[in-house]
Design an enzyme around this catalytic site. Structure first.
Site, PDB file in Angstrom:
ATOM      1  N   HIS A 161       3.094   3.833   6.227  1.00 60.38           N
ATOM      2  CA  HIS A 161       2.673   3.284   7.429  1.00 60.38           C
ATOM      3  C   HIS A 161       3.686   2.295   7.838  1.00 60.38           C
ATOM      4  O   HIS A 161       4.783   2.006   7.472  1.00 60.38           O
ATOM      5  CB  HIS A 161       1.547   2.404   6.850  1.00 60.38           C
ATOM      6  CG  HIS A 161       1.979   1.396   5.810  1.00 60.38           C
ATOM      7  ND1 HIS A 161       2.026   1.398   4.699  1.00 60.38           N
ATOM      8  CD2 HIS A 161       1.682  -0.151   6.014  1.00 60.38           C
ATOM      9  CE1 HIS A 161       1.968   0.353   3.935  1.00 60.38           C
ATOM     10  NE2 HIS A 161       1.932  -0.682   4.985  1.00 60.38           N
ATOM     11  N   VAL A 202       1.036  -1.010   0.055  1.00 57.13           N
ATOM     12  CA  VAL A 202      -0.014  -0.061   0.091  1.00 57.13           C
ATOM     13  C   VAL A 202       0.939   1.272   0.154  1.00 57.13           C
ATOM     14  O   VAL A 202       1.883   1.314   1.064  1.00 57.13           O
ATOM     15  CB  VAL A 202      -0.875   0.059   1.290  1.00 57.13           C
ATOM     16  CG1 VAL A 202      -1.737   1.170   1.296  1.00 57.13           C
ATOM     17  CG2 VAL A 202      -1.907  -1.376   1.153  1.00 57.13           C
TER      18      VAL A 202
END
Length: 149
Positions: A108, A104
């Site tokens: 993160h 993704v």
């Protein structure tokens, strides 16, 4: 976040979570980050810490946001240790770029509680590197640090 209909942020699953346009089990949020349960956890309790502003990777993240992501990750790791079922260890994992297994492309930080026998491993064949090559690598990195200011 960019307004363009074709921007990466417009199609980003994590931006949708931040905007409350997608479901997530949120454990922490503030003006800079949102932390939520990973939908495909390595172990129960696996968390993700994401900045509210879209940033694909480390190069797109400013220092203050980066520091805050890591600080929140640290706090969450401490909380995982205090759970009644308390974990026995923590992995803090960052995958920055496709070659580093990022899937993704919104920065993160993974905060992964670990338990004896949980079945997840990080194993690699890592041969020892010659000292002269280590010194050469170190010099190249020092040069790159100096060039970034």
């Amino acid at each position: 976040m960019a307004d363009s209909a074709t921007s990466p942020a417009r199609e980003c699953a994590f931006c949708a979570i931040v905007a409350r346009q997608a479901e997530a089990s949120v454990v922490h949020e503030d003006e800079v980050v949102v932390a939520f349960m990973d939908m495909n956890p390595v172990t129960p309790g696996h968390l993700l810490v994401v900045p509210r502003e879209h940033a694909s990777g480390l190069e797109d993240l400013d220092r203050a946001t980066s520091a805050h992501v890591w600080s929140v990750g640290h706090d969450l790791a401490r909380a995982l240790r205090r759970l009644r079922r308390g974990c026995e260890g923590i992995n803090i994992l960052l995958c920055d770029g496709e070659a580093a297994f990022q899937t993704v492309f919104h920065f993160h930080l993974h905060v992964i509680p670990r338990y004896a026998g949980d079945g997840w491993t990080l194993k690699a064949d890592t041969p020892e590197r010659e000292r002269s090559l280590l010194e050469s690598d170190a010099q190249a990195i020092r040069d790159a640090i100096a060039s970034t200011g």
